[in-house]
Design a protein around this motif. Structure first.
Motif, PDB file in Angstrom:
ATOM      1  N   HIS A 261      -5.613  -1.993 -11.648  1.00 37.69           N
ATOM      2  CA  HIS A 261      -5.303  -2.470 -10.007  1.00 37.69           C
ATOM      3  C   HIS A 261      -4.528  -1.418  -9.297  1.00 37.69           C
ATOM      4  O   HIS A 261      -4.950  -1.227  -8.265  1.00 37.69           O
ATOM      5  CB  HIS A 261      -4.135  -3.944 -10.378  1.00 37.69           C
ATOM      6  CG  HIS A 261      -3.730  -4.522  -9.137  1.00 37.69           C
ATOM      7  ND1 HIS A 261      -4.371  -5.574  -8.588  1.00 37.69           N
ATOM      8  CD2 HIS A 261      -2.861  -4.030  -8.237  1.00 37.69           C
ATOM      9  CE1 HIS A 261      -3.846  -5.991  -7.270  1.00 37.69           C
ATOM     10  NE2 HIS A 261      -2.767  -5.082  -7.131  1.00 37.69           N
ATOM     11  N   HIS A 265      -5.561   0.821  -5.732  1.00 36.32           N
ATOM     12  CA  HIS A 265      -4.538   1.202  -4.467  1.00 36.32           C
ATOM     13  C   HIS A 265      -4.671   2.639  -4.458  1.00 36.32           C
ATOM     14  O   HIS A 265      -4.614   3.212  -3.401  1.00 36.32           O
ATOM     15  CB  HIS A 265      -3.226   0.532  -4.801  1.00 36.32           C
ATOM     16  CG  HIS A 265      -3.073  -0.763  -4.550  1.00 36.32           C
ATOM     17  ND1 HIS A 265      -3.318  -1.326  -3.300  1.00 36.32           N
ATOM     18  CD2 HIS A 265      -2.554  -1.833  -5.558  1.00 36.32           C
ATOM     19  CE1 HIS A 265      -3.054  -2.870  -3.533  1.00 36.32           C
ATOM     20  NE2 HIS A 265      -2.609  -2.914  -4.596  1.00 36.32           N
ATOM     21  N   GLU A 291      -5.016  -4.552  -0.711  1.00 35.52           N
ATOM     22  CA  GLU A 291      -5.316  -5.282  -1.789  1.00 35.52           C
ATOM     23  C   GLU A 291      -6.742  -5.535  -2.290  1.00 35.52           C
ATOM     24  O   GLU A 291      -7.070  -5.671  -3.442  1.00 35.52           O
ATOM     25  CB  GLU A 291      -4.551  -6.636  -1.418  1.00 35.52           C
ATOM     26  CG  GLU A 291      -4.314  -7.555  -2.878  1.00 35.52           C
ATOM     27  CD  GLU A 291      -3.298  -6.935  -3.897  1.00 35.52           C
ATOM     28  OE1 GLU A 291      -2.595  -5.950  -3.394  1.00 35.52           O
ATOM     29  OE2 GLU A 291      -3.059  -7.799  -4.885  1.00 35.52           O
ATOM     30  N   SER A 294      -7.734  -2.890  -4.747  1.00 39.29           N
ATOM     31  CA  SER A 294      -6.762  -3.024  -5.923  1.00 39.29           C
ATOM     32  C   SER A 294      -7.847  -4.182  -6.800  1.00 39.29           C
ATOM     33  O   SER A 294      -8.268  -4.275  -7.893  1.00 39.29           O
ATOM     34  CB  SER A 294      -5.534  -3.376  -6.065  1.00 39.29           C
ATOM     35  OG  SER A 294      -5.232  -4.494  -5.129  1.00 39.29           O
TER      36      SER A 294
HETATM   37 ZN    ZN Z   1      -1.754  -4.785  -5.393  1.00 40.67          ZN
END
Ligand code: ZN
Length: 497
Positions: A261, A265, A291, A294
């Protein structure tokens, strides 16, 4: 390029330099700073925030923004002017006394929240939440807004998004998700997740995580991975991107999906346009778009069957005993278990957005004064029951579970769901343009996807708004169908719906 514009960019770069220093101090505070350093660190960060604010609102920079706006700019110049002006306007409109009062109140509210949560006593936190909301409402009236007051907060995290446009999208998402969750839970199927809770040595978790990061194309010469209590990604510049994760030896998946995740990013930050470094146009677009990067890697890639066809044998080399005899089907089912849990941060892909929608609805209703703070615990329970079919056993695992409201982070929650929606729409497009994408994933070849994301999204910087980016990349505005079709397809098969 005019003299005024050159000076404007010079001042914008200084702001980026101050942010660079602030980011480093904050990163250090979460990773390596000794506990007793906290008081002086808070002071130093406070001073830097003050310097940042002074420079942002300095008469010279304000004057340059006015001059350039009057003259009119085009292309990249217009983007830089628009984005700096947006932040500067807001900073100019909020008086210093209000900023100070907010900072102090939120710090006390945060402490009250910690105490309230540990004792599961909402009344300890309620008066502080009332104060925070009152001050935030004052902020909204100072900065001004059109339509609902919620727009004054949403625009901080998701610039140019409007609540009035977001509500129908998220309402549709809720209407379609609730029955999907019901159907999944009604099957009574419970994948054997015990295999994930065996003892997994930390050093091997780290080695595996670093291997996946390298395969994803994270440049370790331009970033690093450390450990913190709450994983995050912080970018000092596109050539210095700091990621953190956390390791739990009794829970294998936390660090794996956490690392993927944050790396998602990080790839976005490393891929931002080099020629716009240090200027507003060189930044990411919004929290929602961030987001999406990710979530796309974590869920659509990292929780796919193809991913584990390649990586389960790799992971088994690190844990030959623990994963002995565990096949891909079993592992894939285990990492995709759907469960009605009261806790947002533990939620799976299907139920996660319902946790977000509940928060989005309640914070909007509070700001619009349709709901009183005292009614929150009961409303929280009722909606959990309506959406997920469960009633949390107390407020600690109900209305008190998240830190956001105590810190005045209102308007933040919907960006999580926007991220999931954007991710599904981008990923669907990536599969159209790269029909063999999942075959590549199945062979551990992840660079094709990174290149696609880099070209289509990362390299664009902040030159487009989120809405414009989605249309440019996918040919249509944001739609709920992509996420729902993805979830219905994947979980329909996993749960024999
Ligand atoms: Zn995040």
């Amino acid at each position: 390029m005019s003299e005024q514009y050159t000076e404007f960019i010079e001042l914008a770069r200084e702001l980026a330099d101050i942010s660079h220093a602030e980011a480093l101090l904050s990163w250090d505070q979460e990773t390596y700073m000794p506990a007793r350093g906290v008081t002086q660190r808070a002071r130093a960060l406070g001073v830097l925030a003050g310097v940042h604010h002074e420079k942002l609102t300095a008469p010279r920079l304000v004057g340059l923004v006015v001059e350039l706006s009057d003259r009119g700019c085009e292309g990249e110049e217009a983007v830089n002017l628009r984005e700096l002006k947006r932040v500067q306007d807001r900073a100019l409109k909020i008086p210093k006394e209000l900023v100070v009062e907010l900072t102090e109140t939120q710090s006390l509210a945060h402490e009250a929240w910690i105490e309230a949560r540990s004792r599961s006593e909402f009344p300890l936190f309620a008066p502080w939440l009332v104060k925070v909301l009152d001050l935030q409402r004052q902020v909204a009236h100072r900065v001004g807004f059109e339509g609902t007051i919620y727009n004054a907060f949403l625009e901080v995290y998701e610039p140019y998004a409007r609540t009035e446009e977001l509500v129908p999208v998220l309402d549709e998402l809720r209407r379609r998700l609730v029955p999907l969750v019901e159907r999944i839970l009604a099957t009574g199927k419970r994948p054997a997740t015990g295999i994930l809770d065996r003892s997994y040595a930390r050093s091997q978790q780290e080695a595996f995580g670093r291997r996946v990061m390298a395969d994803m194309g994270f440049d370790s010469e331009a970033g690093r991975l450390d450990v913190s209590v709450h994983p995050f990604c912080s970018s000092l510049s596109r050539e210095d991107v700091r990621l953190t994760t956390r390791y739990d030896e009794d829970k294998l998946t936390g660090s794996i999906f956490g690392t993927i995740h944050e790396c998602g990013h990080g790839l976005y930050e490393q891929g931002l346009p080099e020629d716009a470094e240090g200027t507003p146009a060189g930044h990411s677009i919004s929290l929602g778009i961030h987001e999406s990067q990710s979530r796309l890697w974590e869920n659509m890639v990292g929780r796919s069957r193809e991913f584990w066809e390649h990586y389960l044998p790799v992971l088994r080399e690190h844990y030959p005993d623990q994963l002995n005899g565990v096949d891909v089907d079993r592992f894939y089912a285990a990492v995709n278990q759907v469960e009605a849990s009261p806790i947002r941060v533990e939620a799976d892909e299907v139920t996660y957005n319902l946790h977000i929608l509940l928060r989005f609805e309640l914070e909007r209703e509070m700001l619009e004064e349709r709901v009183g703070v005292g009614d929150l615990p009961e409303l929280w329970m009722d909606r959990m029951e309506a959406y997920l079919g469960i009633r949390p056993e107390n407020d600690a695992v109900g209305v008190l579970q998240d830190v956001h409201w105590s810190l005045g982070l209102i308007g933040y929650f919907p960006t999580y769901s926007l991220g999931n929606l954007y991710a599904a729409q981008f990923f669907s497009r990536a599969q159209v343009e790269m029909p063999d994408l999942m075959d590549q994933v199945g062979q551990g070849q992840l660079l094709g996807l990174r290149q696609w994301l880099r070209k289509k999204i990362h390299r664009r910087g902040k030159r487009l708004t989120a809405q414009e980016l989605v249309e440019e990349v996918t040919g249509e505005p944001l739609r709920v169908d992509f996420l729902m079709e993805y979830l219905e397809g994947k979980f329909g098969e996993l749960y024999d719906l």
